[in-house]
Write a protein that holds these residues in place. Structure first.
Motif, PDB file in Angstrom:
ATOM      1  N   THR A 296      51.504   8.417  79.819  1.00  0.00           N
ATOM      2  CA  THR A 296      52.855   8.656  79.284  1.00  0.00           C
ATOM      3  C   THR A 296      53.816   7.532  79.677  1.00  0.00           C
ATOM      4  O   THR A 296      53.508   6.703  80.527  1.00  0.00           O
ATOM      5  CB  THR A 296      53.418   9.995  79.809  1.00  0.00           C
ATOM      6  OG1 THR A 296      53.669   9.871  81.213  1.00  0.00           O
ATOM      7  CG2 THR A 296      52.452  11.137  79.563  1.00  0.00           C
TER       8      THR A 296
ATOM      9  N   ARG B 172      49.796  11.197  83.319  1.00  0.00           N
ATOM     10  CA  ARG B 172      48.700  11.418  82.374  1.00  0.00           C
ATOM     11  C   ARG B 172      48.755  12.836  81.848  1.00  0.00           C
ATOM     12  O   ARG B 172      49.071  13.753  82.586  1.00  0.00           O
ATOM     13  CB  ARG B 172      47.349  11.244  83.079  1.00  0.00           C
ATOM     14  CG  ARG B 172      47.012   9.825  83.346  1.00  0.00           C
ATOM     15  CD  ARG B 172      45.653   9.675  83.998  1.00  0.00           C
ATOM     16  NE  ARG B 172      45.335   8.260  83.992  1.00  0.00           N
ATOM     17  CZ  ARG B 172      44.796   7.635  82.955  1.00  0.00           C
ATOM     18  NH1 ARG B 172      44.450   8.315  81.873  1.00  0.00           N
ATOM     19  NH2 ARG B 172      44.567   6.341  82.991  1.00  0.00           N
TER      20      ARG B 172
ATOM     21  N   ILE C 274      46.858  15.552  78.588  1.00  0.00           N
ATOM     22  CA  ILE C 274      45.811  15.710  77.592  1.00  0.00           C
ATOM     23  C   ILE C 274      46.440  15.845  76.207  1.00  0.00           C
ATOM     24  O   ILE C 274      47.513  16.413  76.049  1.00  0.00           O
ATOM     25  CB  ILE C 274      44.963  16.946  77.949  1.00  0.00           C
ATOM     26  CG1 ILE C 274      44.153  16.655  79.206  1.00  0.00           C
ATOM     27  CG2 ILE C 274      44.058  17.357  76.806  1.00  0.00           C
ATOM     28  CD1 ILE C 274      43.452  17.861  79.770  1.00  0.00           C
TER      29      ILE C 274
ATOM     30  N   GLN D  86      45.501  17.423  72.525  1.00  0.00           N
ATOM     31  CA  GLN D  86      44.491  18.220  71.849  1.00  0.00           C
ATOM     32  C   GLN D  86      44.983  18.813  70.542  1.00  0.00           C
ATOM     33  O   GLN D  86      46.166  18.812  70.249  1.00  0.00           O
ATOM     34  CB  GLN D  86      43.911  19.291  72.767  1.00  0.00           C
ATOM     35  CG  GLN D  86      44.938  20.159  73.470  1.00  0.00           C
ATOM     36  CD  GLN D  86      44.271  21.045  74.505  1.00  0.00           C
ATOM     37  OE1 GLN D  86      43.087  21.355  74.391  1.00  0.00           O
ATOM     38  NE2 GLN D  86      45.008  21.463  75.511  1.00  0.00           N
TER      39      GLN D  86
ATOM     40  N   THR E 268      62.332  24.222  78.386  1.00  0.00           N
ATOM     41  CA  THR E 268      62.249  22.871  77.825  1.00  0.00           C
ATOM     42  C   THR E 268      61.895  21.865  78.917  1.00  0.00           C
ATOM     43  O   THR E 268      61.170  20.897  78.685  1.00  0.00           O
ATOM     44  CB  THR E 268      63.569  22.494  77.130  1.00  0.00           C
ATOM     45  OG1 THR E 268      63.951  23.572  76.277  1.00  0.00           O
ATOM     46  CG2 THR E 268      63.413  21.250  76.282  1.00  0.00           C
TER      47      THR E 268
ATOM     48  N   SER F 212      55.257  18.753  81.685  1.00  0.00           N
ATOM     49  CA  SER F 212      53.837  18.704  81.332  1.00  0.00           C
ATOM     50  C   SER F 212      53.565  17.564  80.356  1.00  0.00           C
ATOM     51  O   SER F 212      52.590  16.830  80.485  1.00  0.00           O
ATOM     52  CB  SER F 212      53.400  20.020  80.678  1.00  0.00           C
ATOM     53  OG  SER F 212      53.357  21.039  81.642  1.00  0.00           O
ATOM     54  N   ARG F 213      54.451  17.430  79.382  1.00  0.00           N
ATOM     55  CA  ARG F 213      54.240  16.422  78.340  1.00  0.00           C
ATOM     56  C   ARG F 213      54.308  15.012  78.926  1.00  0.00           C
ATOM     57  O   ARG F 213      53.605  14.118  78.481  1.00  0.00           O
ATOM     58  CB  ARG F 213      55.298  16.608  77.251  1.00  0.00           C
ATOM     59  CG  ARG F 213      54.963  15.938  75.970  1.00  0.00           C
ATOM     60  CD  ARG F 213      55.840  16.429  74.848  1.00  0.00           C
ATOM     61  NE  ARG F 213      57.165  15.841  74.909  1.00  0.00           N
ATOM     62  CZ  ARG F 213      58.154  16.138  74.065  1.00  0.00           C
ATOM     63  NH1 ARG F 213      57.958  17.030  73.108  1.00  0.00           N
ATOM     64  NH2 ARG F 213      59.321  15.570  74.169  1.00  0.00           N
ATOM     65  N   GLY F 214      55.168  14.823  79.893  1.00  0.00           N
ATOM     66  CA  GLY F 214      55.292  13.501  80.506  1.00  0.00           C
ATOM     67  C   GLY F 214      54.274  13.268  81.613  1.00  0.00           C
ATOM     68  O   GLY F 214      54.240  12.197  82.201  1.00  0.00           O
ATOM     69  N   GLY F 215      53.464  14.292  81.890  1.00  0.00           N
ATOM     70  CA  GLY F 215      52.486  14.152  82.974  1.00  0.00           C
ATOM     71  C   GLY F 215      53.175  13.894  84.308  1.00  0.00           C
ATOM     72  O   GLY F 215      52.654  13.187  85.173  1.00  0.00           O
ATOM     73  N   LEU F 216      54.377  14.461  84.495  1.00  0.00           N
ATOM     74  CA  LEU F 216      55.192  14.094  85.659  1.00  0.00           C
ATOM     75  C   LEU F 216      54.629  14.620  86.976  1.00  0.00           C
ATOM     76  O   LEU F 216      54.830  14.009  88.024  1.00  0.00           O
ATOM     77  CB  LEU F 216      56.636  14.590  85.484  1.00  0.00           C
ATOM     78  CG  LEU F 216      57.383  14.059  84.256  1.00  0.00           C
ATOM     79  CD1 LEU F 216      58.854  14.452  84.322  1.00  0.00           C
ATOM     80  CD2 LEU F 216      57.269  12.542  84.159  1.00  0.00           C
TER      81      LEU F 216
ATOM     82  N   ASP G 211      61.824  11.902  80.670  1.00  0.00           N
ATOM     83  CA  ASP G 211      61.087  11.751  81.933  1.00  0.00           C
ATOM     84  C   ASP G 211      61.999  11.234  83.046  1.00  0.00           C
ATOM     85  O   ASP G 211      61.977  11.725  84.175  1.00  0.00           O
ATOM     86  CB  ASP G 211      59.927  10.765  81.749  1.00  0.00           C
ATOM     87  CG  ASP G 211      58.929  11.252  80.713  1.00  0.00           C
ATOM     88  OD1 ASP G 211      58.907  12.465  80.452  1.00  0.00           O
ATOM     89  OD2 ASP G 211      58.178  10.427  80.170  1.00  0.00           O
TER      90      ASP G 211
ATOM     91  N   LYS H 172      48.291  23.267  76.795  1.00  0.00           N
ATOM     92  CA  LYS H 172      48.296  22.204  75.787  1.00  0.00           C
ATOM     93  C   LYS H 172      48.134  20.816  76.403  1.00  0.00           C
ATOM     94  O   LYS H 172      47.439  19.975  75.862  1.00  0.00           O
ATOM     95  CB  LYS H 172      49.610  22.282  75.013  1.00  0.00           C
ATOM     96  CG  LYS H 172      49.748  21.285  73.897  1.00  0.00           C
ATOM     97  CD  LYS H 172      50.987  21.620  73.067  1.00  0.00           C
ATOM     98  CE  LYS H 172      51.254  20.512  72.072  1.00  0.00           C
ATOM     99  NZ  LYS H 172      52.543  20.693  71.412  1.00  0.00           N
ATOM    100  N   TYR H 173      48.802  20.604  77.527  1.00  0.00           N
ATOM    101  CA  TYR H 173      48.834  19.247  78.066  1.00  0.00           C
ATOM    102  C   TYR H 173      47.934  19.038  79.280  1.00  0.00           C
ATOM    103  O   TYR H 173      47.797  17.929  79.754  1.00  0.00           O
ATOM    104  CB  TYR H 173      50.270  18.880  78.443  1.00  0.00           C
ATOM    105  CG  TYR H 173      51.210  18.875  77.271  1.00  0.00           C
ATOM    106  CD1 TYR H 173      50.973  18.040  76.182  1.00  0.00           C
ATOM    107  CD2 TYR H 173      52.328  19.702  77.242  1.00  0.00           C
ATOM    108  CE1 TYR H 173      51.835  18.032  75.097  1.00  0.00           C
ATOM    109  CE2 TYR H 173      53.192  19.693  76.158  1.00  0.00           C
ATOM    110  CZ  TYR H 173      52.935  18.857  75.089  1.00  0.00           C
ATOM    111  OH  TYR H 173      53.783  18.848  74.023  1.00  0.00           O
ATOM    112  N   GLY H 174      47.345  20.132  79.764  1.00  0.00           N
ATOM    113  CA  GLY H 174      46.638  19.915  81.021  1.00  0.00           C
ATOM    114  C   GLY H 174      45.302  20.585  81.183  1.00  0.00           C
ATOM    115  O   GLY H 174      44.775  20.648  82.290  1.00  0.00           O
TER     116      GLY H 174
END
Lengths: 347, 359
Positions: free
Chosen positions: A327, A332, A334, A336, B34, B40-44, B220, B354-356
């Protein structure tokens, strides 16, 4: 899939549910081939030669949206399915299902637009059909089905099996413009977003991409290994399919993904992930790493692909292959296939 | 060095100070859904020091809405002349007898709207139907509901009503801090809500409970800046309320606060997992009761039954992470959600999945 269940809207979202419907209901029922061999288009042997054949139905609402309409979409979408299969599109059929009460002037605009798109693409609409359904009994206004035939391009050699570790993943431009333009128009978001100065320039990317695919294959031949147009389910679904079908990890880099600031702002406002939003004029391609730079050059020669970029790399085989994104922040996560279609959030 | 790298460096240095002072674990709660998704989306999480934990709070509108509310909505959708107008997030939330999505399959009229005033327009265009707007959310969406109801009144759109379950954020924060089984060392306060309320809203909490309350934006960099500020306050032992999000002022949006005040009364409200919290909800004032769905329709009482085994309640109170729930990723997935946190696009479980998650 349980036979007693009913079809949900999400079954048409291009995500996991769509895949399940095809594999578990449609193919067994029609006695077709197994789902793993299905592609956007099929290659059929005809009279000693080969033709590439595809079909698609279009139900977009609203019928007209910034950057396109259902007519243009029905021509470009089918051309694109042929294009990413390594074919030169030749001819289309067009079947119309019209709703009683549809304004003829609107129909004319849509068909003129379809005709123009076909002409621009050098493809002829050679046959068709027209039906009218009772008002309120079908999709509002108009439904269009187009089928298309094409001929394989000399030198095209595409397939999941050709994808190898180290290959480059290319994307021909920014994500989400089509899905968001349609969603914004559908939801009457124009007013709210226009105040922030975003809506005015948010346009669907609806376009035929066969110029991109043929230029790459002509110059790079078999260095072009696999192609897709990331429509429903967006880039996420396309890459997840690539990863699952090849059994390989894929890493993409968020900072390298071309960005349309307007689409980005609207997606943020709606709480949607641009990676999951539909595109209608973009190309995702896997290219041998030594040809990646040249491929970007070839793509960027085209008006619709100026911001093309290498966005990632194909990795090793893995028992549980994954698409991972590095990112902006350096983290990081996933990537999907979405479940169905992402829904805008509440606040 | 870019700004993001500077913030990360700051986080590391505050963390070192905290660790050398004997703190090896710090647990922060991001209240807003949000934020949960953006993190999660930023992998923070992968960028934070080990020992610094982020847990979700009761800030996803769908997740805090009780199952009995969903049951009422599904019940209403079964009435033949009713159109349910709802934010998209709500259609897949399972009630005890199915979701609105399933009701729509069975013939119910369920329309997704992006804004409350779209529901009024829908009512105006369909005078033969009763349009019921599912009015949920916090201080963020309450002003829009208020304006929609006023618009309906002013324009004589009598076939519009709202099933209201709006909630206020700070009373829930107080309840969480009063519970002994939830560890919260600081709050990452919601950006959107605070645009309306202002950051000063959190000052009494910061002072009474000695907890940093820092409002952050959603990219982020802003989220990490918010975390950095909380750690600084902890390291300096100087908890306070403040904002690192430029869109948020001390006192918020006075017009929006005014329209909430003029349209709703504050009332006790029932939250999923937290039960009834005094003065934590909004109910339409007497002059607007004509637009109150609960009064317009004869609604049966719905019992509050949580899906057995579902830990959504613990997730939104910071008692556990989504991955601690035995159903996570197995019995409960976005495809077949058991609880609301797996459905909502702002839900913590959905974000983790979804992200992990490796499938």
């Amino acid at each position: 899939m349980n036979q007693s269940k009913k079809i949900l809207l999400a079954h048409g979202g291009g995500g996991q549910l769509t895949a399940e419907l095809i594999a578990e209901v449609i193919l067994p029922a029609i006695g077709g081939q197994d789902a793993s061999s299905l592609n956007d288009a099929a290659t059929v042997a005809v009279g000693g030669g080969q033709v590439v054949f595809t079909t698609d139905s279009y139900v977009v609402q609203p019928l007209e949206f910034p950057g396109g309409d259902i007519g243009k979409l029905s021509v470009c979408g089918t051309i694109n399915d042929l294009a990413v299969s390594g074919a030169k599109p030749v001819a289309l059929s067009m079947a119309l299902i019209l709703e009683e009460g549809l304004e003829v002037s609107l129909l004319c605009r849509i068909l003129t637009s379809a005709g123009q798109a076909a002409k621009d693409a050098g493809v002829t609409i050679v046959t068709g059909d027209t039906k009218v359904v009772e008002r309120g009994k079908g999709q509002p206004g108009i439904t269009i089905n187009t089928a298309g035939v094409g001929v394989p391009l000399a030198g095209a050699n595409l397939g999941f099996e050709r994808v190898e570790e180290g290959d480059a993943v290319l994307l021909s431009g920014p994500l989400g413009q089509h899905g968001l333009a349609v969603m914004a128009r559908r939801g009457g978001l124009g007013v709210a977003a226009a105040r922030k100065g975003h809506y005015v320039s948010l346009q669907s990317d609806c376009a035929a991409i066969h110029g991109l695919t043929s230029a790459m294959i002509e110059t790079l031949g078999s260095k072009v290994k696999w192609m897709r147009d990331p429509t429903r389910g967006g880039l996420a679904a396309t890459l997840a399919e690539l990863s699952a079908a090849t059994g390989r990890n894929i890493e993409i880099r968020e900072t390298d993904i071309p960005l349309d600031p307007t689409a980005h702002a609207v997606a943020e406002m709606l709480g949607l992930d641009l990676l999951n939003v539909a595109n209608e004029g973009k190309l995702v391609a896997v290219i041998a790493s030594d040809a990646a730079e040249k491929a970007v050059e070839i793509l960027a020669d085209h008006e619709i692909a100026r911001s093309s970029a290498v966005i990632g790399t194909v990795g090793q085989s893995d028992d549980v292959p994954l698409v991972e994104m590095l990112t902006h922040a350096g983290g990081r996560r996933i990537v999907q296939t979405p479940y169905g279609q992402d829904l805008p959030r509440i606040c | 060095m870019n700004h993001l790298a500077e913030i990360r460096k700051d986080i590391d240095s505050y963390w070192k100070r905290l660790s050398s002072g004997g703190k090896s674990v710090v647990q922060l709660m991001e209240i807003c859904g949000t934020h949960t998704v953006a993190i999660s989306r930023g992998g923070l999480r992968s960028l934070l020091p080990e020992g610094l934990r982020l847990v979700s709070g009761p800030g996803c509108p769908v997740c805090v809405t009780e199952q009995s509310y969903m049951d009422a909505a599904v019940h209403l959708s079964g009435i033949s002349d009713v159109i349910i107008a709802t934010y998209g997030d709500m259609v897949r939330v399972p009630g005890s007898s199915g979701s609105l999505e399933q009701a729509r399959c069975d013939g119910a009229n369920v329309e997704i709207v992006y804004a409350a005033h779209n529901a009024v327009e829908l009512a105006r265009n369909r005078p033969d139907k009763q349009v019921v707007f599912l009015a949920i959310g916090f201080e963020t969406t309450a002003p829009a509901t208020a304006l929609a109801i006023r618009q309906a009144r002013d324009e004589g759109v009598t076939n519009f009503s709202a099933l209201t379950a709006h909630k206020l954020v700070t009373p829930a924060m107080r309840v969480l801090l009063s519970q002994t089984d939830v560890r919260i060392d600081g709050f990452l306060c919601p950006g959107h809500v605070s645009v309306i309320t202002g950051w000063r809203e959190y000052k009494p909490i910061a002072e009474q409970f000695d907890k940093p309350c820092v409002v952050a934006g959603f990219d982020d960099e802003q989220i990490l800046a918010g975390i950095s500020e909380i750690l600084r306050q902890l390291a300096d032992d100087a908890p306070s309320a403040c904002s690192v999000y430029p869109a948020v002022s001390a006192d918020g949006n006075p017009q929006a606060k005014q329209v909430i005040k003029e349209t709703f009364d504050v009332t006790d409200a029932r939250w999923r997992a937290l039960g009834v919290i005094p003065s934590s909800g909004l109910v339409l004032k007497g002059e607007f009761t004509n637009f109150d769905t609960a009064r317009r329709f004869d609604l049966p009482e719905f019992e509050t039954v949580e899906p057995p085994g579902c830990r959504c309640g613990d997730v939104i109170c910071g008692r556990c992470l989504p991955t601690d729930c035995p159903m996570f990723g197995g019995q409960c997935t976005p495809r077949e959600p058991v609880g609301p946190c797996m459905v909502s696009s702002e839900g913590s479980c959905a974000a983790y999945y979804k992200y992990g998650t490796k499938r």
